[in-house]
Enzyme design. Sequence first.
Site, PDB file in Angstrom:
ATOM      1  N   SER A  76      43.808  48.230  42.441  1.00 52.11           N
ATOM      2  CA  SER A  76      43.620  46.647  42.949  1.00 52.11           C
ATOM      3  C   SER A  76      43.282  46.582  40.903  1.00 52.11           C
ATOM      4  O   SER A  76      42.487  47.409  40.176  1.00 52.11           O
ATOM      5  CB  SER A  76      42.642  46.546  43.793  1.00 52.11           C
TER       6      SER A  76
ATOM      7  N   TYR B 148      45.848  39.545  41.051  1.00 55.76           N
ATOM      8  CA  TYR B 148      44.734  37.542  41.718  1.00 55.76           C
ATOM      9  C   TYR B 148      45.467  36.496  40.843  1.00 55.76           C
ATOM     10  O   TYR B 148      45.697  36.686  40.225  1.00 55.76           O
ATOM     11  CB  TYR B 148      43.691  38.134  41.957  1.00 55.76           C
TER      12      TYR B 148
ATOM     13  N   THR C  91      48.902  38.866  45.255  1.00 53.63           N
ATOM     14  CA  THR C  91      47.990  38.728  45.983  1.00 53.63           C
ATOM     15  C   THR C  91      47.551  37.386  45.558  1.00 53.63           C
ATOM     16  O   THR C  91      46.680  36.766  44.891  1.00 53.63           O
ATOM     17  CB  THR C  91      46.334  39.591  46.088  1.00 53.63           C
TER      18      THR C  91
ATOM     19  N   LYS D 101      52.001  39.149  48.134  1.00 51.26           N
ATOM     20  CA  LYS D 101      51.657  39.079  48.934  1.00 51.26           C
ATOM     21  C   LYS D 101      49.816  38.377  49.817  1.00 51.26           C
ATOM     22  O   LYS D 101      49.312  37.507  49.176  1.00 51.26           O
ATOM     23  CB  LYS D 101      50.329  40.760  48.218  1.00 51.26           C
TER      24      LYS D 101
HETATM   25  C1  GLV Z   1      38.351  41.793  47.525  1.00 46.40           C
HETATM   26  O1  GLV Z   1      40.210  41.369  47.066  1.00 46.40           O
HETATM   27  C2  GLV Z   1      38.692  41.760  48.755  1.00 46.40           C
HETATM   28  O2  GLV Z   1      38.963  41.795  50.432  1.00 46.40           O
HETATM   29  O3  GLV Z   1      37.462  42.368  49.213  1.00 46.40           O
END
Ligand code: GLV
Length: 385
Positions: free
Chosen positions: A102, A125, A151, A248
């Site tokens: 991530s 992100y 995401t 995603k």
């Molecule tokens: C981050 O993306 C989470 O779900 O905490």
Amino acid sequence: MNIDDLRRLARARLPRVVFDYLDGGAEDETTLRANRQALDDLRLTPRLLGGGHVDLSTEIFGQRYAAPFLIGPTGLNGIYWPDGDLHIAAAAAEAGIGFTLSTASNTSMETIAERVAAPRWFQLYPWGKPDFSQALIERAEVAGYSALILTLDSLVGGKRERDLRHGFSHEIRMSAQVVLDGLLHPRWLASVWLGGKRPRFENLERFLGKGASNAELADFTRSQRNPQFSWDDVRRIRKQWSGPLLIKGIICPEDARLARQAGADGIVVSNHGGRQLDGAPATVSVLERIADQLEDGATLLLDGGIRRGSDVVKAMALGAHGVLLGRAPLYGLAAGGREGVDRALAILADEMERTMILIGCERPRELGRQHLAGVERALSGKALG
Ligand code: GLV
């Protein structure tokens, strides 16, 4: 032992504030529960014999993995166990399982690349100005990450009420409650909190400098949220990243089409483990419709509620090419560090293999609708007349 046993061990070891961040979802957690319920409601068709030589290995983007479940991107893995990202990545590499890091990891993408064998994927992100994602993409490419997951369901954080009640927002801020909680969980307190290596968002240190405090890094991640992020930004990222790109967070077939139009090589059907839009449908409940309209050649993955090897089988019977794991390996990590992650992966592989034998299917890619016995609720009022 099963994944739920690891969850129970994780719950015993972690302070409540940390366990709730891992375990919880948004608002009333209806979507969190729905993911599990929908998997439970699916029935598999037992077939006698014919499954004697099961081989779980699966190819995704030209790479062969030992099983069709991969480690999905989860941030803050260092709050469960020191160097949590490294333990998960190493366990995955040894098991021949895919691994995704991530953006909000605690170990930097460069350190993971130095210490753990490829292949590995990186996740982004919809954050920041274009130069923010560009910098991360360039670093991921240099460090040898082979696929990128974008995401898109996170323009804003879900309303996670367990976290709000604990005053937790991607950073543990000291309060009397947290101190008490920590003292009641001395093994966690000694290793994570007093162990000298407090989790930091290491990928982001380059943007703020090494001297940045944890609170500054956490504030920086929040300041990078970009509500203007659009499909044009997806196209821009598509141009910047030469490897496979996955979008995603897709639940709606129309978004799957837009993702493909923007140049994605694949999609991840996901509701972020019930952590974003509460009220969104369970991922397996929308999977078949999305699979039906996705052209051949597009990669289709799913996450949400995978706790059993049979869950992987069910998702693949509905059209997924593989699944991402979020909480399952994290329960293992929180329960027992590297050993716990090894255990979680071994449990899922063992359960999946048994399931394949009992439904008479030797290869994951041969799974299909024929392996499902229909969606039923056992002993529902209707069935009883
Ligand atoms: C981050 O993306 C989470 O779900 O905490």
